[in-house]
Design a protein around this motif. Sequence first.
Motif, PDB file in Angstrom:
ATOM      1  N   TYR A   1      82.586  38.454 -25.088  1.00  0.00           N
ATOM      2  CA  TYR A   1      82.077  37.239 -25.723  1.00  0.00           C
ATOM      3  C   TYR A   1      80.551  37.191 -25.642  1.00  0.00           C
ATOM      4  CZ  TYR A   1      80.728  32.454 -26.581  1.00  0.00           C
ATOM      5  OH  TYR A   1      80.080  31.339 -27.071  1.00  0.00           O
ATOM      6  N   ALA A   2      80.007  37.408 -24.440  1.00  0.00           N
ATOM      7  CA  ALA A   2      78.566  37.296 -24.251  1.00  0.00           C
ATOM      8  C   ALA A   2      77.815  38.358 -25.052  1.00  0.00           C
ATOM      9  CB  ALA A   2      78.230  37.407 -22.760  1.00  0.00           C
ATOM     10  N   LEU A   3      78.384  39.560 -25.151  1.00  0.00           N
ATOM     11  CA  LEU A   3      77.744  40.615 -25.941  1.00  0.00           C
ATOM     12  C   LEU A   3      77.743  40.269 -27.428  1.00  0.00           C
ATOM     13  CD1 LEU A   3      79.162  43.753 -24.122  1.00  0.00           C
ATOM     14  CD2 LEU A   3      76.735  43.167 -24.333  1.00  0.00           C
ATOM     15  N   GLY A   4      78.851  39.696 -27.889  1.00  0.00           N
ATOM     16  CA  GLY A   4      78.899  39.282 -29.287  1.00  0.00           C
ATOM     17  C   GLY A   4      77.840  38.238 -29.592  1.00  0.00           C
ATOM     18  N   MET A   5      77.717  37.246 -28.704  1.00  0.00           N
ATOM     19  CA  MET A   5      76.702  36.222 -28.878  1.00  0.00           C
ATOM     20  C   MET A   5      75.305  36.821 -28.730  1.00  0.00           C
ATOM     21  SD  MET A   5      76.118  33.035 -29.520  1.00  0.00           S
ATOM     22  CE  MET A   5      77.723  32.253 -29.230  1.00  0.00           C
ATOM     23  N   GLY A   6      75.149  37.717 -27.737  1.00  0.00           N
ATOM     24  CA  GLY A   6      73.847  38.350 -27.524  1.00  0.00           C
ATOM     25  C   GLY A   6      73.401  39.187 -28.710  1.00  0.00           C
ATOM     26  N   ASN A   7      74.322  39.908 -29.319  1.00  0.00           N
ATOM     27  CA  ASN A   7      73.973  40.726 -30.486  1.00  0.00           C
ATOM     28  C   ASN A   7      73.457  39.858 -31.631  1.00  0.00           C
ATOM     29  OD1 ASN A   7      74.851  42.887 -29.012  1.00  0.00           O
ATOM     30  ND2 ASN A   7      76.699  43.266 -30.217  1.00  0.00           N
ATOM     31  N   LEU A   8      74.102  38.717 -31.846  1.00  0.00           N
ATOM     32  CA  LEU A   8      73.637  37.805 -32.897  1.00  0.00           C
ATOM     33  C   LEU A   8      72.245  37.271 -32.582  1.00  0.00           C
ATOM     34  CD1 LEU A   8      76.916  35.760 -33.540  1.00  0.00           C
ATOM     35  CD2 LEU A   8      75.884  37.441 -35.068  1.00  0.00           C
ATOM     36  N   LEU A   9      72.046  36.877 -31.339  1.00  0.00           N
ATOM     37  CA  LEU A   9      70.757  36.307 -30.940  1.00  0.00           C
ATOM     38  C   LEU A   9      69.644  37.351 -31.010  1.00  0.00           C
ATOM     39  CD1 LEU A   9      72.100  34.222 -27.954  1.00  0.00           C
ATOM     40  CD2 LEU A   9      70.939  33.253 -29.941  1.00  0.00           C
ATOM     41  N   ALA A  10      69.931  38.557 -30.549  1.00  0.00           N
ATOM     42  CA  ALA A  10      68.915  39.615 -30.547  1.00  0.00           C
ATOM     43  C   ALA A  10      68.502  40.006 -31.953  1.00  0.00           C
ATOM     44  CB  ALA A  10      69.428  40.841 -29.790  1.00  0.00           C
ATOM     45  N   ASN A  11      69.397  39.788 -32.913  1.00  0.00           N
ATOM     46  CA  ASN A  11      69.093  40.100 -34.320  1.00  0.00           C
ATOM     47  C   ASN A  11      68.696  38.865 -35.117  1.00  0.00           C
ATOM     48  OD1 ASN A  11      69.519  42.918 -34.310  1.00  0.00           O
ATOM     49  ND2 ASN A  11      71.736  42.624 -34.365  1.00  0.00           N
ATOM     50  N   SER A  12      68.450  37.759 -34.408  1.00  0.00           N
ATOM     51  CA  SER A  12      68.039  36.493 -35.054  1.00  0.00           C
ATOM     52  C   SER A  12      69.063  36.027 -36.076  1.00  0.00           C
ATOM     53  CB  SER A  12      66.660  36.650 -35.720  1.00  0.00           C
ATOM     54  OG  SER A  12      65.689  37.029 -34.774  1.00  0.00           O
ATOM     55  N   SER A  13      70.340  36.255 -35.772  1.00  0.00           N
ATOM     56  CA  SER A  13      71.405  35.869 -36.697  1.00  0.00           C
ATOM     57  C   SER A  13      72.223  34.692 -36.194  1.00  0.00           C
ATOM     58  CB  SER A  13      72.341  37.068 -36.935  1.00  0.00           C
ATOM     59  OG  SER A  13      71.631  38.152 -37.495  1.00  0.00           O
TER      60      SER A  13
END
Length: 271
Positions: free
Chosen positions: A95-107
């Motif tokens: 879950y945290a990686l999924g959220m982190g990936n979105l945040l790191a890509n400004s999505s």
Amino acid sequence: MESSRQEEAKSRYEEYMEAGLKMFPPFKGYGLKLIQFAIDEPELYRIHFMGRDDMSTSDYLKEKVEIDKILPCISDSLELNAREARWLLTNMAFYALGMGNLLANSSCFMSDAEICRNLGSVCRGLMMQLKAAKDERVEIIPEEKARELGNLEEYITGKKKLIIGYSADREMFRIRLDAVLYFEAVGEKVFAYTKRHVYEIRQRLYQVEEQVKPFAFVRASKSLLVSIKKISSVMPEPGGRGRLQMINGETVIASRAYYKNITDALKDPAI
């Protein structure tokens, strides 16, 4: 140059990871700090977590998440066996990686408050999936008898001091009230929290409050009822609020409107 940046990214991740594991519960702290890593240092986050797409899931968890380093802390803090700890951490990491990936890509356009609230809901859901401790339960209510049950009030009477709760797989249980740390309303649902587990209570919070008040439960906020007997310490917060530490190490916040009532109740020798 690339190798040094990878080493830097790995080192920074480990700093966030260690900080999260010092929180309670540590699996939630880990998820929170992993997401914070993506917010604070998106480039390093991408280098560490998003640089390769040829790894198996097990290798990714071992090399990138460093799951074997984290598991002992999760297991010891929540008294879980190895299988339970791995399941809990793996799901939180995904879950945290999924959220982190979105945040790191400004999505991701969620506010910090929304991210924290959603993370809390995920934590509660994961805890509900774990098998509840036997000493919290009086008995399992067979499915064929579920329709014959009355409401909550019928079970919090006399010396029983029991409450009806539901596990994530919809099993129905009678749970001892003296095992409950607090009740929380999340959206339209109400949950009861014990030292290790979470149960859904199919009543409105105000209905629960009316019925558990005689058993030393007090309102801490519009969405929270706490057991006075399960508070280990209190600490005033700015704005008249209060931080309540429960006996399992978890902290909850009492709003300004209710904090004084809680401190008064803690001084009551009759409780």
